[in-house]
Design a protein around this motif. Structure first.
Motif, PDB file in Angstrom:
ATOM      1  N   PHE A  57       0.863  -1.168   0.000  1.00 46.29           N
ATOM      2  CA  PHE A  57       0.000   0.000   0.000  1.00 46.29           C
ATOM      3  C   PHE A  57       0.904   1.224   0.000  1.00 46.29           C
ATOM      4  O   PHE A  57       1.789   1.353   0.850  1.00 46.29           O
ATOM      5  N   ARG A  58       0.658   2.138  -0.945  1.00 40.60           N
ATOM      6  CA  ARG A  58       1.575   3.260  -1.119  1.00 40.60           C
ATOM      7  C   ARG A  58       1.147   4.524  -0.391  1.00 40.60           C
ATOM      8  O   ARG A  58       1.909   5.483  -0.326  1.00 40.60           O
ATOM      9  N   ASP A  59      -0.049   4.526   0.173  1.00 38.48           N
ATOM     10  CA  ASP A  59      -0.548   5.713   0.868  1.00 38.48           C
ATOM     11  C   ASP A  59      -0.902   5.318   2.298  1.00 38.48           C
ATOM     12  O   ASP A  59      -1.864   4.589   2.528  1.00 38.48           O
ATOM     13  N   VAL A  60      -0.108   5.787   3.242  1.00 34.30           N
ATOM     14  CA  VAL A  60      -0.304   5.428   4.646  1.00 34.30           C
ATOM     15  C   VAL A  60       0.072   6.601   5.533  1.00 34.30           C
ATOM     16  O   VAL A  60       0.930   7.423   5.178  1.00 34.30           O
ATOM     17  N   VAL A  85      -3.414   0.326  -3.158  1.00 32.46           N
ATOM     18  CA  VAL A  85      -2.805  -1.000  -3.302  1.00 32.46           C
ATOM     19  C   VAL A  85      -2.044  -1.077  -4.621  1.00 32.46           C
ATOM     20  O   VAL A  85      -2.473  -0.546  -5.657  1.00 32.46           O
ATOM     21  N   PHE A  86      -0.899  -1.754  -4.589  1.00 29.97           N
ATOM     22  CA  PHE A  86      -0.022  -1.805  -5.764  1.00 29.97           C
ATOM     23  C   PHE A  86       0.662  -3.159  -5.832  1.00 29.97           C
ATOM     24  O   PHE A  86       1.324  -3.582  -4.883  1.00 29.97           O
ATOM     25  N   THR A  87       0.492  -3.845  -6.980  1.00 29.61           N
ATOM     26  CA  THR A  87       1.169  -5.132  -7.197  1.00 29.61           C
ATOM     27  C   THR A  87       1.915  -5.149  -8.523  1.00 29.61           C
ATOM     28  O   THR A  87       2.296  -6.214  -9.013  1.00 29.61           O
ATOM     29  N   ASN A  88       2.093  -3.975  -9.109  1.00 26.04           N
ATOM     30  CA  ASN A  88       2.820  -3.834 -10.380  1.00 26.04           C
ATOM     31  C   ASN A  88       2.084  -4.483 -11.552  1.00 26.04           C
ATOM     32  O   ASN A  88       2.694  -4.958 -12.512  1.00 26.04           O
TER      33      ASN A  88
END
Length: 204
Positions: A57-60, A85-88
């Motif tokens: 998760f890129r925003d926290v 959420v990021f999984t490329n």
């Protein structure tokens, strides 16, 4: 002699006062704010039994209250934006955001609220907290390592804690069951955190 005696009493009283006012005697929780530029949270979940898919998760954002002298963690909150959420893989990420998984439109935030802390070693402990996901709240234990605590050598130069944490949970406990029955997507999710937290200025 009276003057000398009075001086001795004053000196002793002053010394006692200084001792009572020492940092250890006045130890109290300080507020630490998450450094968003130095935070990583990776999750890992098995895909059809072949290999784990990894993401983050890129925003926290978050903060916590911690007394380093007594090793007491009195409160804390982490908030993850589910849409980040990021999984490329764009198509997979869109799927993770929909109703099958995170349902980001209805539940934009994933939160972890600290409820307890137990020290297990000189620099280790277990944080207990409530994880709220998909509108449901369940308790989670997180193993934590305090890697370093010192004034930061570059940039902001503030007193900073460096932490590593990890836990494993079953997503079905929060009602996220897509793909479990036919073994397309695993139930077990492994989480690992690496973070730096900055002590708020003005704390003494």
């Amino acid at each position: 002699m009276k003057r000398n005696c009075s001086s001795a009493v004053i000196a002793a009283t002053t010394a006692a006062g200084l001792a009572l006012a020492s940092p250890s005697a006045l130890a109290e929780p300080a507020t630490y704010v998450l450094d968003e530029e130095h935070f990583s949270m990776a999750f890992e979940i098995m895909h059809i039994g072949y290999a784990p898919v990894m993401g983050m998760f890129r925003d926290v954002e978050g903060q916590f209250e911690y007394d380093e002298e007594t090793k007491e963690l009195t409160s804390g909150t982490l908030t993850f934006k589910s849409k980040s959420v990021f999984t490329n893989h764009d198509k997979r990420d869109d799927h993770l955001r929909n109703e099958d998984f995170l349902n980001s439109g209805k539940f934009p935030d994933i939160t972890f609220e600290v409820t307890g802390f137990e020290t297990t070693g000189d620099n280790t402990g277990v944080v207990t907290g409530d994880l709220t996901l998909l509108g449901q709240t369940r308790p989670v234990d997180v193993d934590v390592i305090l890697n370093k605590s010192a004034e930061y050598p570059i940039g902001h130069k503030e007193y900073t804690l460096g932490l590593t944490a990890e836990t494993t949970l079953n997503r079905s406990d929060w009602g996220m069951t897509y793909g479990i029955e036919n073994d397309l997507v695993g139930d077990e999710v492994r989480l690992r955190f690496g973070l730096e937290a900055i002590r708020e200025s003005g704390w003494f």
